[in-house]
Design an enzyme around this catalytic site. Structure first.
Site: not given
Ligand code: ATP
Ligand code: LTN
Length: 329
Positions: A114, A196, A199
């Protein structure tokens, strides 16, 4: 509350949930509600480690809470609350910071990633974020923490901090274990299936947001990046198709062999459309429930106020003990 094991997890309100958040996290949380005492938190204090527009954060936080309910988190069974509503999190953060080493935090890979992504805002909160997360977990004496692979290192650090505190000041914290779900599916980007689905991806076609309408979802799946083969099968090197098969399997419960048989002799086009339509139909009731909850501000506020009260009554006990142990009068 101690009869069942305690599960705690959190999600950041940095935007609408993606299909990855849903399949990888929130959907599994709902299944745990019967067998565990579950505590789920909208981690808005974590969200400001990266710059947020205040009014968007406020809106995203309320929507994230409504989405938790829409996905099936039941406030009568679980505690669902917003992190900043319980001040114990900020207070515990300070106590635990003084039992965390600079070197440990410097090794966190998410911090390094980050910091690289936002070189103009490497703030102290971004650096100490894993301590805030340790407090989230330890305040509730959590036994199990469902987290994705990206959060494993933070959970390891939480265990180290808890053990160190217990050694220095006497037994207080339960040492939490990671909770690995049955499938543990990891949903990948539709445009770059080696990274992955996230969002905060800049490309809107990479990501399915769970509130999108059917046409949009189907269109995004039809544009998903695949390969030059034509046969629907799960194999090394076919990251795009593997990802679509993972998603299809997660929403239908079908095995990879069943999916291969179902699409035997059909092309990628048919498969992509089928995945898109199935996902959209699966998410339709979530969208409907979200619209109901989001329109009922009074009900939402009642739920999160009660959630915060329940959360605080548990957390306050642990915080008071920690204050006494470190020698605060
Ligand atoms: P950002 O893009 O803001 O980093 P993010 O989409 O990665 O956000 P988080 O809020 O960090 O989401 O994660 C929330 C939960 O969703 C965590 O438990 C994370 O492991 C899970 N998660 C996030 N993205 C994925 C994915 N692509 N596949 C499976 N699990 C996910
Ligand atoms: N850091 C996590 C969200 C989170 C969390 C937690 C998860 C905040 N506090 C406590 C588990 C336990 C994330 O970004 N996914």
């Amino acid at each position: 509350m101690k009869d069942k094991k305690i599960i705690l997890s959190g999600i950041q309100p940095t935007g609408t949930f993606t299909l990855g958040n849903y399949i990888g996290a929130v959907r599994n949380w709902t299944k745990l509600q019967e067998d565990y005492n579950c505590i789920y938190m909208i981690a808005n204090m974590h969200a400001i480690t990266v710059r947020q527009d205040p009014s968007a954060l406020r809106r995203n936080t309320a929507n994230a809470y409504a989405l938790l309910l829409a996905c099936g988190i039941d406030p009568a069974k679980s505690i669902a609350f917003i992190q900043s509503h319980n001040r114990c999190h900020a207070e515990m953060n300070w106590v635990l910071s003084c039992s965390t080493q600079f070197g440990e935090l410097s090794r966190m890979t998410q911090f390094k990633a980050k910091a690289e992504k936002h070189p103009d805002d490497i703030n102290a909160g971004l650096f100490t974020y894993p301590v805030l997360m340790a407090g989230d977990i330890l305040l509730y004496q959590s036994d199990l923490v469902p987290v994705g692979a990206d959060q494993k290192q933070h959970l390891e650090l939480t265990r180290d901090i808890a053990q160190r505190f217990n050694q220095k000041y006497g037994e207080l914290f339960t040492i939490p274990e990671p909770y690995i779900g049955e499938t543990g599916a990891r949903v990948m980007s539709l445009q770059d299936p080696t990274s992955k689905m996230s969002k905060s991806d800049d490309n809107p076609n990479a990501c399915i947001f769970i509130l999108e309408d059917k046409d949009t979802i189907v269109r995004k799946f039809r544009r998903a990046v695949t390969d030059s083969d034509t046969c629907v099968r799960y194999a090394e090197g076919k990251d795009g198709i593997n990802n679509l098969m993972t998603i299809y399997s997660a929403v239908t419960g079908k095995s990879y062999e069943e999916i291969e048989r179902e699409f035997d002799g059909k092309g990628y086009g048919d498969f992509k459309t089928a995945v898109g339509e199935t996902v959209a139909d699966h998410l339709a009731p979530v969208r409907e429930r979200f619209n109901q909850f989001a329109a009922d501000k009074e009900y939402l506020e009642k739920c999160w106020t009660e959630g915060a009260q329940k959360a605080e009554s548990i957390a306050r006990r642990t915080l008071s003990k920690a204050y006494r142990k470190v020698g605060f009068n």
